[in-house]
Each structure stands twice: as structure tokens, then as C-alpha cells.
Design a protein around this motif. Sequence first.
Motif, PDB file in Angstrom:
ATOM      1  N   GLN A   1       5.626   5.760  15.246  1.00  0.00           N
ATOM      2  CA  GLN A   1       6.137   6.927  14.508  1.00  0.00           C
ATOM      3  C   GLN A   1       5.325   7.143  13.237  1.00  0.00           C
ATOM      4  OE1 GLN A   1      10.295   6.534  13.392  1.00  0.00           O
ATOM      5  NE2 GLN A   1      10.896   6.112  15.498  1.00  0.00           N
ATOM      6  N   THR A   2       5.136   6.069  12.484  1.00  0.00           N
ATOM      7  CA  THR A   2       4.383   6.183  11.230  1.00  0.00           C
ATOM      8  C   THR A   2       2.930   6.555  11.512  1.00  0.00           C
ATOM      9  OG1 THR A   2       5.846   4.557  10.205  1.00  0.00           O
ATOM     10  CG2 THR A   2       3.764   4.992   9.092  1.00  0.00           C
ATOM     11  N   LEU A   3       2.336   5.888  12.500  1.00  0.00           N
ATOM     12  CA  LEU A   3       0.940   6.169  12.859  1.00  0.00           C
ATOM     13  C   LEU A   3       0.764   7.650  13.178  1.00  0.00           C
ATOM     14  CD1 LEU A   3      -1.949   5.198  13.573  1.00  0.00           C
ATOM     15  CD2 LEU A   3      -1.113   4.663  15.867  1.00  0.00           C
TER      16      LEU A   3
ATOM     17  N   GLU B   1       7.295  11.699   3.155  1.00  0.00           N
ATOM     18  CA  GLU B   1       6.978  10.969   4.392  1.00  0.00           C
ATOM     19  C   GLU B   1       6.616   9.512   4.094  1.00  0.00           C
ATOM     20  OE1 GLU B   1       5.428  14.895   6.859  1.00  0.00           O
ATOM     21  OE2 GLU B   1       3.988  13.707   5.712  1.00  0.00           O
ATOM     22  N   THR B   2       5.905   9.316   2.989  1.00  0.00           N
ATOM     23  CA  THR B   2       5.505   7.959   2.611  1.00  0.00           C
ATOM     24  C   THR B   2       6.745   7.111   2.283  1.00  0.00           C
ATOM     25  OG1 THR B   2       3.338   8.705   1.896  1.00  0.00           O
ATOM     26  CG2 THR B   2       4.095   6.620   0.960  1.00  0.00           C
ATOM     27  N   LYS B   3       7.740   7.733   1.658  1.00  0.00           N
ATOM     28  CA  LYS B   3       9.000   7.015   1.401  1.00  0.00           C
ATOM     29  C   LYS B   3       9.649   6.609   2.722  1.00  0.00           C
ATOM     30  CE  LYS B   3       9.906   9.322  -3.004  1.00  0.00           C
ATOM     31  NZ  LYS B   3      10.641  10.466  -3.591  1.00  0.00           N
ATOM     32  N   MET B   4       9.503   7.475   3.731  1.00  0.00           N
ATOM     33  CA  MET B   4      10.001   7.133   5.076  1.00  0.00           C
ATOM     34  C   MET B   4       9.226   5.953   5.657  1.00  0.00           C
ATOM     35  SD  MET B   4      12.245   9.503   6.597  1.00  0.00           S
ATOM     36  CE  MET B   4      11.634   9.564   8.292  1.00  0.00           C
ATOM     37  N   HIS B   5       7.908   5.940   5.409  1.00  0.00           N
ATOM     38  CA  HIS B   5       7.089   4.838   5.933  1.00  0.00           C
ATOM     39  C   HIS B   5       7.543   3.508   5.325  1.00  0.00           C
ATOM     40  CE1 HIS B   5       3.662   8.005   6.514  1.00  0.00           C
ATOM     41  NE2 HIS B   5       4.710   8.230   7.268  1.00  0.00           N
ATOM     42  N   ILE B   6       7.912   3.566   4.038  1.00  0.00           N
ATOM     43  CA  ILE B   6       8.401   2.362   3.351  1.00  0.00           C
ATOM     44  C   ILE B   6       9.708   1.901   4.008  1.00  0.00           C
ATOM     45  CG2 ILE B   6       9.340   1.485   1.158  1.00  0.00           C
ATOM     46  CD1 ILE B   6       7.392   3.524  -0.249  1.00  0.00           C
TER      47      ILE B   6
ATOM     48  N   THR C   1      -4.884   0.728   9.930  1.00  0.00           N
ATOM     49  CA  THR C   1      -3.938  -0.381   9.757  1.00  0.00           C
ATOM     50  C   THR C   1      -2.804  -0.303  10.773  1.00  0.00           C
ATOM     51  OG1 THR C   1      -4.457  -0.437   7.411  1.00  0.00           O
ATOM     52  CG2 THR C   1      -2.438  -1.546   8.100  1.00  0.00           C
ATOM     53  N   TYR C   2      -2.147   0.850  10.836  1.00  0.00           N
ATOM     54  CA  TYR C   2      -1.011   0.976  11.762  1.00  0.00           C
ATOM     55  C   TYR C   2      -1.469   0.878  13.217  1.00  0.00           C
ATOM     56  CZ  TYR C   2       2.327   2.024   8.082  1.00  0.00           C
ATOM     57  OH  TYR C   2       3.143   1.926   6.990  1.00  0.00           O
ATOM     58  N   GLY C   3      -2.659   1.402  13.503  1.00  0.00           N
ATOM     59  CA  GLY C   3      -3.197   1.312  14.867  1.00  0.00           C
ATOM     60  C   GLY C   3      -3.328  -0.139  15.296  1.00  0.00           C
TER      61      GLY C   3
ATOM     62  N   TYR D   1      -7.388   4.886   6.263  1.00  0.00           N
ATOM     63  CA  TYR D   1      -7.074   3.466   6.077  1.00  0.00           C
ATOM     64  C   TYR D   1      -5.730   3.142   6.722  1.00  0.00           C
ATOM     65  CZ  TYR D   1      -5.827  -0.947   4.078  1.00  0.00           C
ATOM     66  OH  TYR D   1      -5.428  -2.254   3.952  1.00  0.00           O
ATOM     67  N   GLU D   2      -4.764   4.024   6.501  1.00  0.00           N
ATOM     68  CA  GLU D   2      -3.432   3.804   7.085  1.00  0.00           C
ATOM     69  C   GLU D   2      -3.479   3.888   8.614  1.00  0.00           C
ATOM     70  OE1 GLU D   2      -0.020   5.187   4.107  1.00  0.00           O
ATOM     71  OE2 GLU D   2      -1.337   6.844   4.687  1.00  0.00           O
ATOM     72  N   ILE D   3      -4.243   4.850   9.119  1.00  0.00           N
ATOM     73  CA  ILE D   3      -4.360   5.003  10.578  1.00  0.00           C
ATOM     74  C   ILE D   3      -4.954   3.726  11.189  1.00  0.00           C
ATOM     75  CG2 ILE D   3      -5.610   6.250  12.413  1.00  0.00           C
ATOM     76  CD1 ILE D   3      -5.285   8.815  10.545  1.00  0.00           C
TER      77      ILE D   3
ATOM     78  N   ASN E   1       2.516  10.149  12.164  1.00  0.00           N
ATOM     79  CA  ASN E   1       2.650  10.956  10.943  1.00  0.00           C
ATOM     80  C   ASN E   1       1.383  10.884  10.090  1.00  0.00           C
ATOM     81  OD1 ASN E   1       3.665  10.852   7.775  1.00  0.00           O
ATOM     82  ND2 ASN E   1       4.419  12.584   8.965  1.00  0.00           N
ATOM     83  N   GLU E   2       0.755   9.707  10.028  1.00  0.00           N
ATOM     84  CA  GLU E   2      -0.495   9.578   9.258  1.00  0.00           C
ATOM     85  C   GLU E   2      -1.581  10.451   9.886  1.00  0.00           C
ATOM     86  OE1 GLU E   2       0.269   8.152   6.676  1.00  0.00           O
ATOM     87  OE2 GLU E   2       1.084   6.145   6.892  1.00  0.00           O
ATOM     88  N   LYS E   3      -1.621  10.464  11.205  1.00  0.00           N
ATOM     89  CA  LYS E   3      -2.630  11.280  11.907  1.00  0.00           C
ATOM     90  C   LYS E   3      -2.388  12.765  11.644  1.00  0.00           C
ATOM     91  CE  LYS E   3      -3.667   8.149  15.753  1.00  0.00           C
ATOM     92  NZ  LYS E   3      -3.403   7.873  17.180  1.00  0.00           N
TER      93      LYS E   3
ATOM     94  N   ALA F   1       0.832  -1.209   0.000  1.00  0.00           N
ATOM     95  CA  ALA F   1       0.000   0.000   0.000  1.00  0.00           C
ATOM     96  C   ALA F   1       0.869   1.262   0.000  1.00  0.00           C
ATOM     97  CB  ALA F   1      -0.926  -0.009   1.214  1.00  0.00           C
ATOM     98  N   GLU F   2       1.871   1.294   0.853  1.00  0.00           N
ATOM     99  CA  GLU F   2       2.745   2.477   0.945  1.00  0.00           C
ATOM    100  C   GLU F   2       3.516   2.680  -0.363  1.00  0.00           C
ATOM    101  OE1 GLU F   2       2.585   4.654   3.214  1.00  0.00           O
ATOM    102  OE2 GLU F   2       2.591   3.832   5.250  1.00  0.00           O
ATOM    103  N   LYS F   3       3.988   1.587  -0.933  1.00  0.00           N
ATOM    104  CA  LYS F   3       4.760   1.695  -2.173  1.00  0.00           C
ATOM    105  C   LYS F   3       3.908   2.271  -3.300  1.00  0.00           C
ATOM    106  CE  LYS F   3       8.598  -1.343  -2.251  1.00  0.00           C
ATOM    107  NZ  LYS F   3       9.219  -2.458  -2.954  1.00  0.00           N
TER     108      LYS F   3
HETATM  109 FE   LIG Z   1       1.985   5.930   5.094  1.00  0.00          FE
END
Ligand SMILES: [Fe+2]
Length: 178
Positions: A151-153, A63-68, A129-131, A125-127, A155-157, A33-35
Motif C-alpha cells: 500500500q505504501t509502496l 499520506e506520509t503520516k499514514m505511512h508512519i 526501500t519499500y520495494g 529512495y522510499e520506493i 502511494n510513493e510511486k 525517515a518517514e517521521k
Molecule cells: Fe513515505
Amino acid sequence: MATKKKPTGNTGKMEDSEFHEFFIDELKDIYWAEKHLATALPKMKKAATSPDLAAAFEKHTEETKMHIATLEQVFELLGEKAAAKKCDAMAGLLEEATGIIEDTDKGTMIRDAGLILAAQKVEHYEIATYGTLRVFAENMGHTDVVDLLTQTLDNEKATDVALTTIAEGFVNEQAATE
Ligand SMILES: [Fe+2]
Ligand SMILES: [Fe+2]
């Protein structure tokens, strides 16, 4: 599923449990999903009317590249190979974003309002999932993984809040007058 036994090598360790396997599978899903989001966000940036929204999409691309990269760290910590598995939900959400671009006129605030709607669906959706994945990691005692997913969660928020600020700041109001 709960009663299914692994054929061999079940030592009773968490790493061998079906729940652990399920956790890894879901990590592969959000990795995919992130990719795909990382390649979709620049298109959303290009389609945006207001510079503020374009800047928000550009920021979140990085930021998404960071999530990856963070997910790759998670796989490494868990001793797993980073692999992507198609996420039907993200595929659908990104398809919807493409549809919104097609259905709205370039240079309008209605376009931006639609893009924000699409992007916030993605963030939520990301929130979600990561939650959930963070709670799974907590349950399994993977503290280092919990920290990375948190950390990722966060950032998504923050991204979701930033998008709301843009929508409520001027986009929705201007879209209503078009
Ligand atoms: Fe993300
Ligand atoms: Fe995101």
C-alpha cells in the motif's frame, strides 16, 4: 555477518534469525525517515511557488503520516516495538532539500523545479526501500506485512508520478524562461 551465531536462544525460527533482525532494523530506519519527512514536507510546501506544488506537498504530508501509522501496524504485527533509528540517507536528502531552498529565490519556478528534484529523490529512495522490504517480508512469509508495505509502496510511486506531471506540466518550462 552470515556466519555470526546468536549467543543464546536461537531456536531456528524466522523471528530469531539474523535476517529477521536485519529486516526489523531496516523498518526502524524507514520509520525514522518517514517521521522526519513528515516534518520536512510542510517546510517544502511553504517554500513552493506554485499552488499545485504546494498542494502536492500538503497531500503527501498527510499520506506520509499514514505511512508512519502503517509502519506502526507492521511493527505490531511482527510483535516489535515501533522504534526509529537514524536514516543517514533521508537525513542527507532532507539536507539537500534545505540547501535547494537556500540557493533559490522565493517566488521563482526555479525554486519549484529544485523542490521537485529534491522530493523525487526522496520518493525514489522510499520506493527502493519499500520495494526491498516488501520482498524481505515475502521471503519470510509475512503476508499481512507484505500487503501493508505494498500500500505504501504504491502511494510513493503515485506521488512520484504526480510530481513528474507538475514538473512537465509547467514548472520546467517556466523555470527555463526565468
Ligand atoms: Fe513515505
Ligand atoms: Fe513519500
